[in-house]
Write a protein that holds these residues in place. Structure first.
Motif, short mmCIF file in Angstrom:
data_model
loop_
_atom_site.label_atom_id
_atom_site.label_comp_id
_atom_site.label_asym_id
_atom_site.label_seq_id
_atom_site.Cartn_x
_atom_site.Cartn_y
_atom_site.Cartn_z
N ASP A 99 3.58 -10.77 2.07
CA ASP A 99 3.84 -9.64 1.19
C ASP A 99 5.33 -9.38 1.09
O ASP A 99 5.86 -9.07 0.02
N SER A 102 7.09 -11.70 -1.20
CA SER A 102 6.85 -11.42 -2.62
C SER A 102 7.86 -10.43 -3.18
O SER A 102 8.05 -10.34 -4.39
N SER A 106 9.70 -9.61 -6.96
CA SER A 106 8.83 -8.57 -7.48
C SER A 106 9.45 -7.78 -8.63
O SER A 106 8.78 -7.00 -9.29
N ILE A 113 -0.05 -3.45 -16.00
CA ILE A 113 -1.22 -3.76 -15.17
C ILE A 113 -2.12 -2.52 -15.10
O ILE A 113 -1.65 -1.41 -14.85
N ASP A 117 -8.12 -2.22 -12.21
CA ASP A 117 -8.30 -3.61 -11.79
C ASP A 117 -7.74 -3.83 -10.38
O ASP A 117 -8.31 -4.57 -9.58
N VAL A 118 -6.62 -3.18 -10.08
CA VAL A 118 -6.01 -3.30 -8.76
C VAL A 118 -6.91 -2.65 -7.70
O VAL A 118 -7.14 -3.22 -6.63
N GLN A 121 -9.91 -4.72 -6.78
CA GLN A 121 -9.58 -5.80 -5.85
C GLN A 121 -9.48 -5.25 -4.43
O GLN A 121 -9.94 -5.89 -3.47
N ASN A 142 3.69 -5.90 -11.14
CA ASN A 142 3.23 -7.28 -11.09
C ASN A 142 2.23 -7.43 -9.96
O ASN A 142 1.71 -6.44 -9.46
N ASP A 143 1.95 -8.66 -9.52
CA ASP A 143 0.89 -8.89 -8.54
C ASP A 143 1.18 -8.25 -7.19
O ASP A 143 0.26 -8.04 -6.39
N ILE A 146 -0.82 -5.09 -5.73
CA ILE A 146 -2.02 -5.16 -4.90
C ILE A 146 -1.65 -4.93 -3.43
O ILE A 146 -2.36 -4.23 -2.69
N SER A 147 -0.53 -5.50 -2.99
CA SER A 147 -0.12 -5.33 -1.60
C SER A 147 0.23 -3.87 -1.30
O SER A 147 0.10 -3.42 -0.16
#
Length: 255
Positions: A99, A102, A106, A113, A117-118, A121, A142-143, A146-147
């Motif tokens: 993480d 990332s 980032s 987003i 959806d986050v 997950q 961005n992705d 999620i973290s």
């Protein structure tokens, strides 16, 4: 947007040394100005990861080796439990480092987003916790987003023994506010202002305080901030404040 401009001006004179014209040259050097800062941030993050590897994981391996030796001598089951606990701790720490890595990109490739959806997950990642979401929004992220929520949920479980989390969305002017509340035991008031620090440790687990540090650093890349308060009855509330998108997409399929 903010841009860095390099400007130079030259005074031209005639044959009598009388000034008659100024020539100016302007160059957009925004990308060049970003490089030293990005390199500095990357160096800082690599140094942090190296420190974690040298200290925490090396310490866990030492305990595992000692426990194996003692188990070979005594065959006591408690040493196997210690080995399993230390292995899980190191595995969890490695995930935190992924993480952390990332963070290096980032701030690149930000996109709209859909929050639901986050959260969906996160529900899959923590099936034993009841997670509810009231409201909807899109966030410029961005992705790594999620973290953010995975670390908040993990923190609520590990330190607060929470089994229920409520997430609500509200909007005010140019801000989107996300409130993340759990039903855990809360955080002592004397440490509330330190929980986002890189080296902060708290609770019986005594683990490296990287989870909330990662949350803070990721949100900074999104120009967002996070605050924390204890709830009146039980648990804690994290408030995440994002800049609102000028135009939101109204279908998660389009995000």
């Amino acid at each position: 947007s903010l841009k860095w401009i390099d400007e130079k001006a030259f005074l031209l004179k005639d044959e009598n040394e009388e000034p008659y014209r100024i020539v100016g040259i302007s160059r957009d050097i925004t990308k060049a100005e970003k490089i030293p800062k990005e390199l500095s941030n990357s160096k800082e993050l690599f140094a942090l990861i190296n420190k974690i590897l040298r200290h925490d994981i090396a310490n866990d391996l030492s305990v595992i080796i000692s426990a194996l030796r003692l188990f070979n001598d005594t065959k006591a089951d408690n040493y196997i439990s210690e080995i399993a606990n230390r292995t899980r701790k190191s595995s969890d720490l490695i995930k935190r480092m992924r993480d952390l890595e990332s963070l290096m990109d980032s701030s690149d490739n930000l996109r709209s987003i859909y929050l639901e959806d986050v959260i969906e997950q996160s529900r899959k990642n923590f099936p034993s916790v009841k997670i509810s979401l009231n409201g909807e929004c899109y966030l410029n992220s961005n992705d790594a987003l999620i973290s953010v929520f995975d670390n908040l949920i993990s923190n609520s479980i590990r330190h607060g023994n929470a089994d229920k989390i409520e997430i609500s969305v509200s909007k005010s002017n140019d801000r989107t506010v996300i409130e993340f509340s759990d039903n855990g035991k809360g955080i002592p008031g004397n440490v509330l202002d330190r929980i986002f620090d890189e080296n902060f440790r708290y609770g019986e687990t005594g683990r490296t305080g990287l989870g909330l540090f990662i949350v803070k650093k990721v949100l900074e890349k999104y120009n967002a901030v996070i605050m924390v308060t204890n709830n009146v009855k039980a648990g804690v509330t994290f408030k995440l404040i994002f800049p609102s998108l000028k135009e939101e997409i109204h279908s998660s399929d389009e995000s």
